[in-house]
Every structure is written in C-alpha cells, then in structure tokens.
Design an enzyme around this catalytic site. Sequence first.
Site, PDB file in Angstrom:
ATOM      1  N   SER A 145      99.796 -15.080  -8.900  1.00 54.01           N
ATOM      2  CA  SER A 145      99.993 -16.218  -7.982  1.00 54.01           C
ATOM      3  C   SER A 145      98.991 -16.095  -6.844  1.00 54.01           C
ATOM      4  CB  SER A 145     101.415 -16.122  -7.424  1.00 54.01           C
ATOM      5  OG  SER A 145     101.554 -16.907  -6.258  1.00 54.01           O
ATOM      6  N   TYR A 158     109.113 -11.800  -4.030  1.00 51.94           N
ATOM      7  CA  TYR A 158     108.156 -12.464  -4.924  1.00 51.94           C
ATOM      8  C   TYR A 158     106.713 -12.069  -4.567  1.00 51.94           C
ATOM      9  CZ  TYR A 158     105.891 -16.341  -7.416  1.00 51.94           C
ATOM     10  OH  TYR A 158     105.097 -17.097  -8.247  1.00 51.94           O
TER      11      TYR A 158
HETATM   12  C1  BGC Z   1     105.080 -20.346  -6.537  1.00 49.08           C
HETATM   13  C2  BGC Z   1     105.251 -21.797  -6.122  1.00 49.08           C
HETATM   14  C3  BGC Z   1     104.477 -22.083  -4.844  1.00 49.08           C
HETATM   15  C4  BGC Z   1     103.057 -21.600  -4.963  1.00 49.08           C
HETATM   16  C5  BGC Z   1     102.269 -21.775  -3.669  1.00 49.08           C
HETATM   17  C6  BGC Z   1     103.613 -20.006  -6.584  1.00 49.08           C
HETATM   18  O1  BGC Z   1     103.447 -18.672  -6.942  1.00 49.08           O
HETATM   19  O2  BGC Z   1     105.675 -20.159  -7.799  1.00 49.08           O
HETATM   20  O3  BGC Z   1     106.621 -22.091  -5.936  1.00 49.08           O
HETATM   21  O4  BGC Z   1     104.488 -23.474  -4.598  1.00 49.08           O
HETATM   22  O5  BGC Z   1     103.031 -20.246  -5.325  1.00 49.08           O
HETATM   23  O6  BGC Z   1     102.977 -21.328  -2.551  1.00 49.08           O
END
Ligand code: BGC
Length: 261
Positions: A145, A158
């Site tokens: 991400s 996360y």
């Molecule tokens: C998340 C999303 C979020 C994006 C940017 C991703 O890793 O799953 O929910 O919108 O990051 O913040």
Amino acid sequence: MYKELQDKVAIVTGAASGLGKAIALRFGKEGMKVVVNYLSKEKEAAEVVKEIQNSGGEGIAVQADVSKEEDVERLISSAHQEFGTLDVMMNNAGVQKEIPSHEMTLEDWNKVIAVNLSGTFLGSTKAIAYMLDNGIKGSIINMSSVHEIVPWPHFVHYASSKGGMKMLTQTLALEYAPHGIRVNNIGPGAINTPINAEKFSDPKTKEDVLSMIPMKEIGEPEQIASIAAFLASNEASYVTGITLFADGGMKLYPAFQAGRG
Ligand code: BGC
C-alpha cells in the site's frame, strides 16, 4: 497481454473480491491457471472461477485462512495437485479497520498483523520453498500500500503491517535472487474496491480522499491488476525487491502541491 504467461500457474489469495478478484480475472485473461483463494466468500469465489474459465483460463476455488500455516501449505499443494506446478504467488489477502490507536486492543492489532504481514510471510516463504524444491524461477508478488511509507492515523496496525512488508519483501528478494526467484510489492493508493465502498459512498469523505490525490481520480482495480501481470511476466525479469506504487501521486505529499510548506 504477455504471451509467456499462457499456462503459467498462479495462486491469488483473497481473490473472491476487490483487488484479488481483478488480478485473478486478469491472470485468467492471460491464459493462466489460477487458484482462487477465499476465506468465507465461497459463492463469490466460484463466480470468479467461472469468469476465468469463460475468458480462456483455468481456475479452481480453494478455501484457506492465509494466517494459518497448515492452510497455506494446503493452498500450495492444491496448485501442485490441480495444475502440476506454481509459478506466481500473489499474496493479496488483507484486512483493515479504523480504530484510534489509544483504543486499539492487542486483539485488534494481532488480527491485522496476522493476515496482512504473517499471511504474506507464510505465502511467500512456502511458495519459495516449493519453487526451490522444483527448480522454478518464480515470481512472488505482495499487496502492500502507499501506507508502506505513508503513516496512517487510526490504522496503526495496518500501516505497520505494510511497513513491515517492505522489509519482508526486500529481504526475501535479496535472499532468493541467486535462485532466480523475484519478490516484489505493489503499492496501491485509494482504489474503488469493497474495502473502500463505505468511505466513497459519503461524498464529503470521498472529496477528502480526492484532495489527497494529485491526479484527482480514485483508481480502478484493473489498474492494479495490470501491475500484477507485469510483475509476473518476463517483461519484469530483472525487477526484484521493489514496490511499484500506483496511487495517482498520493504519496507525493499533495498538500505541498501549490508550493505551500
Ligand atoms: C487502503 C485504502 C486507502 C488507501 C489510501 C489503502 O491501503 O486499503 O482504504 O484508501 O490505502 O489511504
């Protein structure tokens, strides 16, 4: 399309919906044989398999919890039993839940780390063991991400899991490069998937998110699937240990766009 992907065997975890589904469908279009992993969405996974078959690929749906060692071993065995090999391991399964950090329990923390980070560890290392045993120069792709490098308040579990994935991927890439096994991350920004559906259904929140994206667009799952196909293909044969970000510029600190700061 990448001709050499025809008949290659891939596992995609968390493939019943969202990014995993888009990647499994793209692999199907490439003529690959795809193990469509799901945790609980049996019906949706069966639909994905059907779509793969309709577009010229082959597929099977396999239930497995990526945070459990024996389930991941079973997942790899199912690729071997059904399709005879494993060329691409796409560790996509992930979870997230908004909780202010001072209210986050150890249980909340452990759940996200177990799926996102430990699940990716298990998927990568078990796939690598299989590839080493069988002399396969495979491709491991992990779904990271922008939060691999961008802090995210209320999502410390996360963001920590994705930050950890950076070192997991780089270390494995370094360790197994001599065997021709490549390990890379994809780093999406905000994408139109079920995980974000609630957020984007509120116009004010959607506007807020868009204000953080220099390209002023929410991404589509297919834009992420095309990166997975590239990283799986021979076109990426010299690429290992990277995170390929696809985020419309989100991690470039858009608040500084007009020279503020
Ligand atoms: C998340 C999303 C979020 C994006 C940017 C991703 O890793 O799953 O929910 O919108 O990051 O913040």
